[in-house]
Design an enzyme around this catalytic site. Structure first.
Site, PDB file in Angstrom:
ATOM      1  N   LYS A 205       2.170  -2.883   7.693  1.00 48.19           N
ATOM      2  CA  LYS A 205       2.269  -3.677   6.053  1.00 48.19           C
ATOM      3  C   LYS A 205       3.433  -3.593   5.895  1.00 48.19           C
ATOM      4  O   LYS A 205       4.674  -4.195   5.043  1.00 48.19           O
ATOM      5  CB  LYS A 205       1.488  -2.937   5.281  1.00 48.19           C
ATOM      6  CG  LYS A 205      -0.119  -3.389   4.982  1.00 48.19           C
ATOM      7  CD  LYS A 205      -0.294  -5.011   4.630  1.00 48.19           C
ATOM      8  CE  LYS A 205       0.122  -4.704   3.086  1.00 48.19           C
ATOM      9  NZ  LYS A 205      -0.643  -5.823   2.266  1.00 48.19           N
TER      10      LYS A 205
ATOM     11  N   THR B 122       0.460  -0.980  -0.342  1.00 47.24           N
ATOM     12  CA  THR B 122       0.126  -0.190   0.117  1.00 47.24           C
ATOM     13  C   THR B 122       1.014   1.054  -0.354  1.00 47.24           C
ATOM     14  O   THR B 122       2.196   0.939   0.027  1.00 47.24           O
ATOM     15  CB  THR B 122      -1.191  -0.150   1.645  1.00 47.24           C
ATOM     16  OG1 THR B 122      -1.277   1.343   1.593  1.00 47.24           O
ATOM     17  CG2 THR B 122      -0.363  -0.435   2.736  1.00 47.24           C
ATOM     18  N   ASP B 123       0.055   2.575  -0.347  1.00 48.52           N
ATOM     19  CA  ASP B 123       1.065   3.748  -0.548  1.00 48.52           C
ATOM     20  C   ASP B 123       1.313   4.111   0.510  1.00 48.52           C
ATOM     21  O   ASP B 123       1.623   5.425   1.204  1.00 48.52           O
ATOM     22  CB  ASP B 123       0.243   4.878  -1.703  1.00 48.52           C
ATOM     23  CG  ASP B 123      -0.896   4.756  -1.347  1.00 48.52           C
ATOM     24  OD1 ASP B 123      -1.458   4.224   0.357  1.00 48.52           O
ATOM     25  OD2 ASP B 123      -1.569   6.047  -1.353  1.00 48.52           O
ATOM     26  N   GLU B 124       0.441   3.770   1.873  1.00 44.38           N
ATOM     27  CA  GLU B 124      -0.015   4.313   2.978  1.00 44.38           C
ATOM     28  C   GLU B 124       1.691   4.266   3.711  1.00 44.38           C
ATOM     29  O   GLU B 124       1.909   4.305   5.122  1.00 44.38           O
ATOM     30  CB  GLU B 124      -0.516   3.477   3.819  1.00 44.38           C
ATOM     31  CG  GLU B 124      -1.621   3.610   3.293  1.00 44.38           C
ATOM     32  CD  GLU B 124      -3.675   3.559   4.808  1.00 44.38           C
ATOM     33  OE1 GLU B 124      -2.756   3.458   5.676  1.00 44.38           O
ATOM     34  OE2 GLU B 124      -4.415   3.619   4.218  1.00 44.38           O
TER      35      GLU B 124
ATOM     36  N   TYR C  62      -1.608   0.079  11.272  1.00 38.31           N
ATOM     37  CA  TYR C  62      -2.472  -0.950  10.185  1.00 38.31           C
ATOM     38  C   TYR C  62      -1.064  -0.596   9.009  1.00 38.31           C
ATOM     39  O   TYR C  62      -0.257  -1.739   8.591  1.00 38.31           O
ATOM     40  CB  TYR C  62      -3.307  -0.797   9.027  1.00 38.31           C
ATOM     41  CG  TYR C  62      -3.466  -1.097   7.111  1.00 38.31           C
ATOM     42  CD1 TYR C  62      -3.395  -2.045   7.174  1.00 38.31           C
ATOM     43  CD2 TYR C  62      -3.301  -0.344   6.490  1.00 38.31           C
ATOM     44  CE1 TYR C  62      -3.413  -2.469   6.025  1.00 38.31           C
ATOM     45  CE2 TYR C  62      -3.622  -0.449   5.173  1.00 38.31           C
ATOM     46  CZ  TYR C  62      -3.431  -1.557   5.010  1.00 38.31           C
ATOM     47  OH  TYR C  62      -3.156  -1.787   3.773  1.00 38.31           O
TER      48      TYR C  62
END
Ligand code: NAD
Ligand code: DAU
Length: 352
Positions: free
Chosen positions: A162, A132-134, A158
């Site tokens: 990741k 993810t970009d997060e 989260y």
């Protein structure tokens, strides 16, 4: 043959459906069927002998080893994860268990399997980590979009989980030579997304005549990508990506949440005259640690692998709204008791 994990969830199921449509190569689909996993997402594959569904956990080493030995996949595509930021704030343990420990276990099984393959198959094998970009953290307004060279600065349990799994994937390439590739994608939307995420949640509330809860001032920005475009990007990475590399994937469609919700309300009103959802937009307490802005620079995957999104936000969101209107039974089925419990828990905490 490929092994997909988490293929009963939103992106994984769309990927498996697209894969079976575009080629004849069989898929083994390993999914734990958490609250987010739904066999109804795969209903179109009933009777397809080239889709083998296995109910299980990526952290079950013996199960994964036996699947690898039996099916001998040429690639593992790891979608399996706990994926909702708000749930990670209420209960981070499951995120560490699946996203970190589960991915570690999957990598160990993949490494042993890959090391024992004959040379030609070993050279061809790929482990693709769907991330993810997060993991890059939050952008200030006007700052350049996230590139693959940006440092990881995860802010939620989260995104930290990741980021941890991405680091393990990277290390397995660097240390053992496992041919891993990682994709870091922006916010997906489209058919079959569980109604805890912004777009399907707002559709669900709009159709049910409920308030539409927007966090904080509603000016947080996300970069939206239609799920089918994400699936096409993953195919490009499997076929043409360079082992050891990471690829950012995004829709070049930055929007403030409030604009997304208003757009949805207007499209709905066009389909259902009299639907007054826009009037029910309600500002609620902000998410803890809420990242202000994400934006992806997808020039590397465009340049190196020839991928770019086909859908604009306008075309993708219209398709999505139509899908939810045509599948109200799907929405009703997933809005189970467990779902209602989650909504009460999260939105009681968010009440302004
Ligand atoms: P989702 O929550 O809809 O689906 C996750 C799936 O994984 C479910 O089917 C669930 O049953 C399964 N699963 C969970 N734990 C498992 C375990 N231990 N073993 C096997 N299966 C397990 O998630 P999604 O939105 O489809 O996201 C898929 C992947 O893409 C995730 O890794 C997520 O981090 C990543 N991602 C999502 C987005 C997005 O906008 N949704 C964007 C970028 C990246
Ligand atoms: O950026 C990629 C990520 O996108 C993925 O890695 C995650 O798995 C996925 O869940 C998503 O994370 P976000 O937190 O950005 O998505 P979510 O749909 O939960 O929220 C989108 C934005 O909308 C965010 O700024 C929070 C806001 N929001 C969300 C909900 C659920 C609201 O304002 N109200 C809500 O009720």
């Amino acid at each position: 043959m490929i092994l997909v994990t988490g293929g009963a969830g939103f992106i994984g199921a769309n990927f498996v459906l697209d894969w079976r449509e575009r080629c004849d190569e069989p898929v083994v689909n390993l999914d734990k069927l958490t609250y987010a996993g739904n066999l109804g997402n795969l209903a179109a594959l009933k009777g397809d002998a080239k889709h083998v569904f296995v109910h299980g956990d990526i952290g079950d080493r013996a199960l994964v080893e036996s699947l690898l030995a039996t099916h001998r996949p040429r690639a593992i595509i790891n979608f399996a994860a706990e994926s909702h930021v708000d749930r990670s704030i209420h209960g981070p343990a499951a995120f560490i268990e699946t996203n970190v420990v589960g991915t570690f276990s999957l990598l160990e099984a993949a490494r042993a399997y890959w090391a024992a393959l004959p040379e030609v198959e070993r050279a061809r094998f790929r482990f693709v980590q769907i991330s993810t970009d997060e993991v890059y953290g939050s952008l200030a307004p006007g700052a350049p979009s996230f590139a693959e060279t940006c440092a990881y600065e995860p802010n939620s349990p989260y995104s930290a989980s990741k980021a941890s799994s991405d680091h393990l994937v990277r290390a397995y390439h660097h240390t053992y030579g496992l041919p891993t590739l990682t994709t870091n994608c922006s916010n997906n939307y489209g058919p079959r997304q569980f109604p805890e995420k912004l777009i399907p949640l707002m559709l669900h509330c709009a159709l049910a005549g409920k308030p539409l809860p927007v966090y904080g001032d509603g000016l947080h920005v996300r970069d939206w990508l239609y799920v089918g475009d994400h699936c096409a990007a993953i195919c490009a990475v499997i076929e043409r990506g360079r082992p050891g590399e990471t690829y950012n994937v995004g829709g070049n469609a930055e929007m403030a949440n409030l604009d997304v919700v208003r757009t949805l309300c207007r499209i709905l009103a066009a389909h259902k005259p009299g639907c007054n959802a826009e009037e029910r937009i309600t500002f609620v307490k902000d998410r803890l640690g809420h990242d202000r802005r994400y934006a992806i620079d997808a020039s590397k995957i465009r340049r190196e692998l020839g991928w770019s999104p086909r859908e604009t936000f306008e075309s993708g969101i219209s398709r999505t709204v139509r899908w939810y209107l045509d599948n109200e039974a799907w929405l009703a089925a997933v809005a189970s008791k467990e779902y209602q419990k989650w909504i009460s828990l999260n939105y009681a905490a968010q009440a302004a």
